[in-house]
Motif scaffolding. Sequence first.
Motif, PDB file in Angstrom:
ATOM      1  N   ALA B 265       1.111  -1.168   0.229  1.00  0.00           N
ATOM      2  CA  ALA B 265       0.055  -0.010  -0.344  1.00  0.00           C
ATOM      3  C   ALA B 265       1.030   0.982   0.341  1.00  0.00           C
ATOM      4  O   ALA B 265       0.860   2.105   0.463  1.00  0.00           O
ATOM      5  CB  ALA B 265      -1.229   0.030   1.133  1.00  0.00           C
ATOM      6  N   SER B 267       3.413   3.741  -2.735  1.00  0.00           N
ATOM      7  CA  SER B 267       3.747   4.214  -4.264  1.00  0.00           C
ATOM      8  C   SER B 267       4.991   3.111  -4.651  1.00  0.00           C
ATOM      9  O   SER B 267       6.354   3.176  -3.944  1.00  0.00           O
ATOM     10  CB  SER B 267       3.844   5.392  -4.153  1.00  0.00           C
ATOM     11  N   THR B 270       8.509   5.610  -3.528  1.00  0.00           N
ATOM     12  CA  THR B 270       8.528   4.845  -2.121  1.00  0.00           C
ATOM     13  C   THR B 270       9.718   3.339  -2.230  1.00  0.00           C
ATOM     14  O   THR B 270      10.628   4.292  -1.126  1.00  0.00           O
ATOM     15  CB  THR B 270       7.581   5.106  -1.273  1.00  0.00           C
ATOM     16  N   ALA B 331       9.681   1.933   7.629  1.00  0.00           N
ATOM     17  CA  ALA B 331      10.536   3.770   8.139  1.00  0.00           C
ATOM     18  C   ALA B 331      10.201   4.199   6.559  1.00  0.00           C
ATOM     19  O   ALA B 331      10.231   5.302   7.174  1.00  0.00           O
ATOM     20  CB  ALA B 331      11.842   2.568   8.593  1.00  0.00           C
ATOM     21  N   ARG B 333       8.313   5.397   5.072  1.00  0.00           N
ATOM     22  CA  ARG B 333       7.210   6.411   3.988  1.00  0.00           C
ATOM     23  C   ARG B 333       7.250   7.293   5.183  1.00  0.00           C
ATOM     24  O   ARG B 333       6.990   8.500   4.562  1.00  0.00           O
ATOM     25  CB  ARG B 333       6.092   4.870   4.935  1.00  0.00           C
ATOM     26  N   PRO B 334       6.819   7.801   6.665  1.00  0.00           N
ATOM     27  CA  PRO B 334       6.892   9.111   7.456  1.00  0.00           C
ATOM     28  C   PRO B 334       9.117   9.286   6.612  1.00  0.00           C
ATOM     29  O   PRO B 334       8.831  10.678   6.635  1.00  0.00           O
ATOM     30  CB  PRO B 334       7.419   8.202   8.802  1.00  0.00           C
ATOM     31  N   LEU B 337       8.006  11.027   3.516  1.00  0.00           N
ATOM     32  CA  LEU B 337       6.946  12.888   4.487  1.00  0.00           C
ATOM     33  C   LEU B 337       7.404  13.362   4.283  1.00  0.00           C
ATOM     34  O   LEU B 337       7.812  14.707   4.158  1.00  0.00           O
ATOM     35  CB  LEU B 337       5.345  12.532   5.145  1.00  0.00           C
ATOM     36  N   ARG B 338       8.562  13.343   5.570  1.00  0.00           N
ATOM     37  CA  ARG B 338       9.647  14.942   6.162  1.00  0.00           C
ATOM     38  C   ARG B 338      10.333  14.988   5.138  1.00  0.00           C
ATOM     39  O   ARG B 338      10.856  15.738   4.973  1.00  0.00           O
ATOM     40  CB  ARG B 338      10.259  13.816   7.107  1.00  0.00           C
TER      41      ARG B 338
END
Lengths: 79, 462
Positions: B265, B267, B270, B331, B333-334, B337-338
């Motif tokens: 789930a 992209s 990523t 690890a 994913r966040p 985003l950062r």
Amino acid sequence: MLRERLAAMVAAASDGTVTAAEALAATVPLSALGVTSLAQMRLIDAVESEFGIEFDLSRDGVGVLEDLGALERYVAGAA
Amino acid sequence: MDARFSGGRSGTAPLTWGQRAIWDTVRRTVPDDRYFNFGRILPVPGRARPLTPERAAAALGALVERHESLRTTLGAAEPYRDGEHAGPHRSEGREPRRILDHAEPYQVLAGAGTIPVTVATGDPETLLGELTATAYDYAAEWPLRAGLVVGGGEVTHVVLAFCHLAADGLGAEVAVRDLRLLLMRGSVPGPPPPQPLDLARWQESGAGRRVAGVAAEHWENEYRRIPPTMFDRPSRQAASPPVWRAKIVSRALDLAVQRIAAVHATSTSTVLLAASSALVSAATGHEVCAMLPIVGNRFRGDTVNAVTTLSQEGLFVLDADRADLAGLLRAARPAALRAYRSAYHDPRDRDRLEAEASRERGTRVHPYCCFNDMRFTDRADASHDEATVRRAMDGTTLTWPLSQDRLNCRFCLHLTAEPGGLGVSVTADTRFLSRPSMERYLLDLESTLVAAAFREVPELVG
């Protein structure tokens, strides 16, 4: 009301890939429904702008982007 | 022939963060800055045919009226007040390209003018090659070079060459989409797009400085802990010239990454960012990997349809001690985003923080390790079966399409969509990563992700 507003923002951020109704009814993480990282970035920006808050993007912090209830509690607590 | 535009506003403003970032890069690359020229070819849509050169030029004029960046040049200072500026700053009698001496020029928007349009016959790619062949004079020349290919008495293709100060890849897509509508309908529906002049003013405002401050905090914190640079050990196998590009085109990798993205789930972007970082850690021995993804910065309502250069580097930091792909992606994913949020930053803040961190740590801090996903679509699909994907590995190609003397980085990973599959290239300084190691890196990326696509049981979600 806040919950519905946030669901509408999820729908807008995902360009309708996830509808507001689907976000409200979700029992799995929003990313599993199709909320991509691009949509999450749009959602972060929209929620931060509208509610004047700033997201914590640590590993625990981003969990609120996956669950409408958690997002609602986070926004209600931070705003 | 010319494309004319008029009736728009004029004015000056400081550069936007995105313009400033590319301007710094251009100045570091001079005299080879034509490297940043790029373009698009628009085949004339059926509904607009037959198209005369005059109508095509009128549509180009309307496009330039709509998107102010296409009629914005650079000025050394703020010499014009609103309404007084009428065109690029001609350099007759002066040394051309003196604007390159200026670290902080202004953007200068013209309300009216004419843009030369080259009319040619033959291959549109040839015309695009001609239009992008020379570096721009950023003060004395419009940032859009336009051409028409004619054949059989009508225009068959419109060719646009962009100065990178005026648009990035996503901005160029917006311009082409709008030009297509102008050719077919004569107008573009919807509200006017965001403009760089307004963006620059917002970025200087209190709200803009707050956004910049959030991004700067990330750069500051991570610059204290990341390896000062990722590829820091001499390879002892420097090639001549020192900079080479290795590229694979792999259907197998494309399918494997689509499957991983669907199962986890996330992209494909990523997945590839996380896996590339983990492999950089493996290749360099650094447990913490810092990579600079080029981020489109079109997440916000005030940037989404803008024709301008918004793309900037973010800072992606991943601790590589993950035993499996699921852990790595949890690890990543966040961390992604950062990184994406840190990309919308003021380059002046970043320069300052870089200098401070380098001073504190007694060594230059800069990852010199970047990641550029240049694809426009990101598809996840769990249905690919293992036999098909493994068979597709036989069709993977590896080429060495580029070698040169200089590169302002040590490791640049590019992702492109190719007819034969996913294109992944590494452009590296062989003094720090040898040609055999570059080849191994790319093949390891493919084999690792193909194996991971079918080895791991999907995590239960919920």
